[in-house]
Design an enzyme around this catalytic site. Structure first.
Site, PDB file in Angstrom:
ATOM      1  N   GLU A  69     -36.333  38.102  47.117  1.00  0.00           N
ATOM      2  CA  GLU A  69     -36.342  36.864  46.312  1.00  0.00           C
ATOM      3  C   GLU A  69     -35.567  35.839  47.116  1.00  0.00           C
ATOM      4  O   GLU A  69     -34.348  35.927  47.235  1.00  0.00           O
ATOM      5  CB  GLU A  69     -35.625  37.094  44.968  1.00  0.00           C
ATOM      6  CG  GLU A  69     -36.126  38.270  44.157  1.00  0.00           C
ATOM      7  CD  GLU A  69     -37.452  37.998  43.497  1.00  0.00           C
ATOM      8  OE1 GLU A  69     -37.855  36.823  43.431  1.00  0.00           O
ATOM      9  OE2 GLU A  69     -38.096  38.963  43.055  1.00  0.00           O
ATOM     10  N   GLU A 116     -34.220  24.181  53.376  1.00  0.00           N
ATOM     11  CA  GLU A 116     -33.442  24.333  52.140  1.00  0.00           C
ATOM     12  C   GLU A 116     -32.015  23.855  52.413  1.00  0.00           C
ATOM     13  O   GLU A 116     -31.331  24.400  53.271  1.00  0.00           O
ATOM     14  CB  GLU A 116     -33.440  25.803  51.717  1.00  0.00           C
ATOM     15  CG  GLU A 116     -32.845  26.007  50.349  1.00  0.00           C
ATOM     16  CD  GLU A 116     -32.837  27.468  49.927  1.00  0.00           C
ATOM     17  OE1 GLU A 116     -32.550  28.331  50.765  1.00  0.00           O
ATOM     18  OE2 GLU A 116     -33.105  27.730  48.743  1.00  0.00           O
ATOM     19  N   CYS A 143     -32.052  28.102  43.944  1.00  0.00           N
ATOM     20  CA  CYS A 143     -33.199  28.431  44.797  1.00  0.00           C
ATOM     21  C   CYS A 143     -34.434  27.638  44.393  1.00  0.00           C
ATOM     22  O   CYS A 143     -35.273  27.303  45.218  1.00  0.00           O
ATOM     23  CB  CYS A 143     -33.475  29.924  44.733  1.00  0.00           C
ATOM     24  SG  CYS A 143     -33.555  30.544  43.049  1.00  0.00           S
ATOM     25  N   LYS A 185     -24.247  45.563  45.860  1.00  0.00           N
ATOM     26  CA  LYS A 185     -23.445  44.825  46.838  1.00  0.00           C
ATOM     27  C   LYS A 185     -23.580  43.317  46.554  1.00  0.00           C
ATOM     28  O   LYS A 185     -24.582  42.690  46.874  1.00  0.00           O
ATOM     29  CB  LYS A 185     -23.926  45.136  48.270  1.00  0.00           C
ATOM     30  CG  LYS A 185     -23.093  44.445  49.319  1.00  0.00           C
ATOM     31  CD  LYS A 185     -23.972  43.450  50.015  1.00  0.00           C
ATOM     32  CE  LYS A 185     -23.350  42.405  50.848  1.00  0.00           C
ATOM     33  NZ  LYS A 185     -22.363  41.525  50.292  1.00  0.00           N
TER      34      LYS A 185
HETATM   35  P1  NAD Z   1     -27.381  35.108  52.090  1.00  0.00           P
HETATM   36  O1  NAD Z   1     -28.698  35.531  52.594  1.00  0.00           O
HETATM   37  O2  NAD Z   1     -26.378  34.598  53.050  1.00  0.00           O
HETATM   38  O3  NAD Z   1     -26.673  36.320  51.342  1.00  0.00           O
HETATM   39  C1  NAD Z   1     -27.311  37.012  50.275  1.00  0.00           C
HETATM   40  C2  NAD Z   1     -26.767  38.425  50.233  1.00  0.00           C
HETATM   41  O4  NAD Z   1     -27.214  39.125  51.400  1.00  0.00           O
HETATM   42  C3  NAD Z   1     -25.241  38.488  50.256  1.00  0.00           C
HETATM   43  O5  NAD Z   1     -24.814  39.557  49.440  1.00  0.00           O
HETATM   44  C4  NAD Z   1     -24.960  38.775  51.725  1.00  0.00           C
HETATM   45  O6  NAD Z   1     -23.706  39.398  51.933  1.00  0.00           O
HETATM   46  C5  NAD Z   1     -26.111  39.693  52.071  1.00  0.00           C
HETATM   47  N1  NAD Z   1     -26.454  39.766  53.501  1.00  0.00           N
HETATM   48  C6  NAD Z   1     -26.283  38.828  54.450  1.00  0.00           C
HETATM   49  N2  NAD Z   1     -26.726  39.287  55.633  1.00  0.00           N
HETATM   50  C7  NAD Z   1     -27.208  40.538  55.425  1.00  0.00           C
HETATM   51  C8  NAD Z   1     -27.805  41.536  56.255  1.00  0.00           C
HETATM   52  N3  NAD Z   1     -27.987  41.337  57.552  1.00  0.00           N
HETATM   53  N4  NAD Z   1     -28.187  42.694  55.696  1.00  0.00           N
HETATM   54  C9  NAD Z   1     -28.024  42.893  54.362  1.00  0.00           C
HETATM   55  N5  NAD Z   1     -27.445  42.013  53.535  1.00  0.00           N
HETATM   56  C10 NAD Z   1     -27.041  40.841  54.067  1.00  0.00           C
HETATM   57  O7  NAD Z   1     -27.646  34.055  50.927  1.00  0.00           O
HETATM   58  P2  NAD Z   1     -26.580  33.243  50.068  1.00  0.00           P
HETATM   59  O8  NAD Z   1     -26.029  32.146  50.909  1.00  0.00           O
HETATM   60  O9  NAD Z   1     -25.618  34.183  49.394  1.00  0.00           O
HETATM   61  O10 NAD Z   1     -27.507  32.665  48.907  1.00  0.00           O
HETATM   62  C11 NAD Z   1     -28.273  31.524  49.056  1.00  0.00           C
HETATM   63  C12 NAD Z   1     -29.725  31.868  49.295  1.00  0.00           C
HETATM   64  O11 NAD Z   1     -30.214  32.695  48.239  1.00  0.00           O
HETATM   65  C13 NAD Z   1     -30.604  30.634  49.277  1.00  0.00           C
HETATM   66  O12 NAD Z   1     -31.574  30.726  50.288  1.00  0.00           O
HETATM   67  C14 NAD Z   1     -31.258  30.707  47.908  1.00  0.00           C
HETATM   68  O13 NAD Z   1     -32.464  29.995  47.805  1.00  0.00           O
HETATM   69  C15 NAD Z   1     -31.440  32.163  47.743  1.00  0.00           C
HETATM   70  N6  NAD Z   1     -31.624  32.521  46.327  1.00  0.00           N
HETATM   71  C16 NAD Z   1     -32.865  32.935  45.914  1.00  0.00           C
HETATM   72  C17 NAD Z   1     -33.077  33.258  44.582  1.00  0.00           C
HETATM   73  C18 NAD Z   1     -34.418  33.720  44.076  1.00  0.00           C
HETATM   74  O14 NAD Z   1     -34.458  34.263  42.981  1.00  0.00           O
HETATM   75  N7  NAD Z   1     -35.497  33.531  44.792  1.00  0.00           N
HETATM   76  C19 NAD Z   1     -32.018  33.174  43.680  1.00  0.00           C
HETATM   77  C20 NAD Z   1     -30.782  32.759  44.129  1.00  0.00           C
HETATM   78  C21 NAD Z   1     -30.595  32.434  45.470  1.00  0.00           C
END
Ligand code: NAD
Length: 473
Positions: free
Chosen positions: A245, A379, A279, A170
């Site tokens: 992550e 962040e 991130c 997903k």
């Molecule tokens: P997000 O948490 O909004 O979304 C991430 C994913 O989770 C998306 O596919 C989203 O649709 C899904 N999601 C959202 N709510 C959910 C729920 N309740 N249940 C299950 N899935 C759900 O994050 P984003 O805005 O897409 O990405 C940015 C974030 O990701 C930042 O915090 C960044 O630091 C982090 N990030 C971390 C890494 C790492 O390797 N540590 C890498 C890239 C990004």
């Protein structure tokens, strides 16, 4: 215009049973780029059922058979490399040179690494008369963010498939095009029906259904802390493995003898290149107080010379942020920095001159930041860096660790022994010294609220394995 009205389930592109259609726009121009189908709960259930059925035979394949599969995936990935680069530009707004030079190659490394890991990984080990086996955990639910839409998904998919798990993927709602190409790659490579499935859709619907599903054995989640908490809660009743992550507020310590040209390279490579949407971005730069103005005098002109603009141009160094929502968030943090009394040394509110159509942000640096300001604690996920002055190295380490996050850390210093000593005191999962080249096959993951998982390389594959003991056979 792209039109993707189907989901990839059980080896074929199928109409969603439930759901809606989402229109996507280009981050640099606001133009509509296409439409995608968002699935619903019924589609997740179909995908999980297909993956569960396929697991029975796929989990019994040998490492050699899975190496052959990965090699076919690699061939198809290479065939589609330019398509992937082009969609990363149009869905994320990443500059074309970065899409070709970083987004796609780092995804490719995940496939070649999985092949190498499979060649040497010990799936069964004899301890005296006891056999210790590593077996695939079952159906893997893979949930990814939008900022690295090739690397993150590819790393998870190939690690899960290498382990012998089947997959329901997903992707983030804003980056479905790259996910569709990845599914086409899996299809063209002959991944057996049901072994890989793609369900586009909303996190609250698709992600939640996957996380709570009793037939999913492991969730690998990359994204924000808030969503990770919801995933963890949804997964708890079934006690499935949840690997997370998450975000960061990574420190960059400039030691008293630091070479500022090296430090500024780190700022460009890791803070600004992805418009701060990384991130692991070094968002807090800790500088010896006595050298603060000298550092700013090297940093600021280099940022003011940065070519911000249309990501489709090969000479663009920084593109827009991905969406209007992200742009508003970043502007809100710049305002908070000003309100808190931090000194704006470059950038600031509004769009750069001549770039009014897209979600463009000025590369922004605040000095005289204290570590309790929101711009130093939260962040931002935009090109906004905080510079914090310190008096002693002990104080610098204390400030570095004074954060709920622990994803990455950076140290720039002339004395390598001292830089190493500081690296060992930073509570974070990955430390880069003197702008060293990143190793994309080394384990990646955080401490504290940056998550509990490790991705990439053998450690990444291990997240999809369970340990079994067999005696007396
Ligand atoms: P997000 O948490 O909004 O979304 C991430 C994913 O989770 C998306 O596919 C989203 O649709 C899904 N999601 C959202 N709510 C959910 C729920 N309740 N249940 C299950 N899935 C759900 O994050 P984003 O805005 O897409 O990405 C940015 C974030 O990701 C930042 O915090 C960044 O630091 C982090 N990030 C971390 C890494 C790492 O390797 N540590 C890498 C890239 C990004």
């Amino acid at each position: 215009m792209r039109e993707h009205t189907k989901l990839y389930i059980d080896g074929a592109w199928r109409e969603p049973e439930q759901g809606s259609v989402l229109e996507l726009t280009h981050p640099a121009t606001g133009e509509i780029t296409g439409r995608v189908a968002l699935g619903g709960e019924a589609d997740v259930n179909r995908a999980v059922a297909a993956a569960k059925y396929a697991f029975d035979s796929y989990s019994q394949t040998s490492p050699e058979e899975r190496i052959e599969l990965m090699e076919r995936v690699l061939v198809e990935f290479d065939r589609r490399a330019e398509d992937l680069a082009q969609v990363v530009v149009s869905e994320v707004g990443a500059p074309l040179a970065l899409a070709r030079g970083a987004h796609v190659p780092t995804g490719r490394i995940q496939i070649t690494t999985a092949i190498e890991v499979l060649k040497s990984f010990t799936f069964s080990e004899q301890r005296g008369s006891t056999e210790i086996r590593k077996e695939p955990l079952g159906v893997a639910g893979l949930i990814t963010p939008w900022n690295f839409p090739v690397l993150q998904p590819t790393g998870k998919i190939v690690s899960a498939l290498a382990a012998g798990c089947t997959v329901v993927f997903k992707p983030a709602q804003l980056t479905p095009y790259s996910a569709v190409i990845l599914a086409e790659i899996m299809d063209a490579a002959g991944v057996p029906a049901g072994v890989f499935n793609l369900v586009n859709g909303r996190g609250s619907v698709i992600g939640n259904t996957l996380s709570s599903h009793p037939d999913v054995g492991v969730i690998s989640f990359t994204g924000s802390l808030d969503a990770a908490r919801q995933v963890t809660v949804a997964a708890a009743p079934t006690m499935k493995r949840v690997n997370t992550e998450l975000g960061g507020k990574s420190p960059h310590i400039l030691l008293p003898d630091a070479d500022f040209d090296v430090a500024v390279r780190t700022v460009h490579d890791w803070m600004m290149a992805m418009t701060g949407q990384l991130c692991s971005a070094p968002t807090r730069t800790l500088v010896p107080r006595a050298r603060l103005e000298e550092f700013l005098s090297v940093l600021v002109p280099s940022l003011e010379a940065l070519k911000v603009g249309d990501p489709r141009s090969l000479d663009t160094q920084m593109g827009p942020v991905i969406s209007r929502g992200q742009w508003n968030t970043v502007q809100g943090y710049i305002q908070q920095g000003l309100d808190a009394g931090a000194r704006l040394v470059t950038g600031g509110l509004g769009k750069p001159e001549g770039l009014q159509a897209g979600h463009f942000v000025k590369p922004t640096v605040f000095a005289d930041v204290s570590n309790d300001m929101a711009i130093a604690r939260e962040e931002i996920f935009g090109p906004v860096m905080s510079v914090i002055a310190y008096d002693t190295v002990e104080e610098a380490v204390a400030i570095a660790n004074d954060t709920p996050f622990g994803l990455a850390g950076y140290v720039t210093g002339g004395d390598l022994d001292e830089a190493n000593a500081v690296a060992s005191q930073i509570r974070a999962g990955y430390i880069l010294i003197n702008d060293a080249e990143f190793d994309w096959s080394a384990p990646w993951g955080g401490y504290k609220e940056s998550g509990n998982g490790r991705e990439f390389g053998p450690e990444g594959m291990t997240e999809y394995l369970e340990t079994k003991v067999v005696r007396g056979g």
